[in-house]
Design a protein around this motif. Structure first.
Motif: not given
Length: 102
Positions: A53-61, A85-88
């Protein structure tokens, strides 16, 4: 595809792509829209699916820290996912919990 003789062990069932809402907390918190690409497989009678999935980094975290999330799919369907873990990063690998509604 892995096979031994005439018996197939792993069968590719298809890929779904699109955009949907990412939700956590028993669907109470909508984190926003993500793009998804999910592949589905069957191994004998067991189903599995994974993708990205791809999206806003803060939302993924936030979804990663919640330990699981749900993505809305077309026609009112949804699927439970566990995020790596999205790691940024704005893209993250996911594993589907249960059978993917193709």
């Amino acid at each position: 595809m892995t096979s031994f003789g005439k018996r197939q062990l792993l069968k590719y069932l298809g890929t779904i792509r699109g955009r949907g809402n990412l939700r956590i907390g028993n669907d109470q918190i909508n984190l926003g829209i993500v793009s998804y690409e999910i592949d589905s497989y069957r191994d004998r009678e067991l189903y599995s699916a994974d993708g990205q999935i791809e999206g806003d980094t803060a939302h993924l975290m936030r979804a990663f820290e919640a330990g699981g999330a749900r993505i809305s799919l077309p026609r009112g369907r949804s699927v439970e996912v566990v995020l790596a873990d999205p790691t940024g990063s704005s893209a993250v690998e996911i594993v589907i919990q249960g059978r993917l509604p193709l």
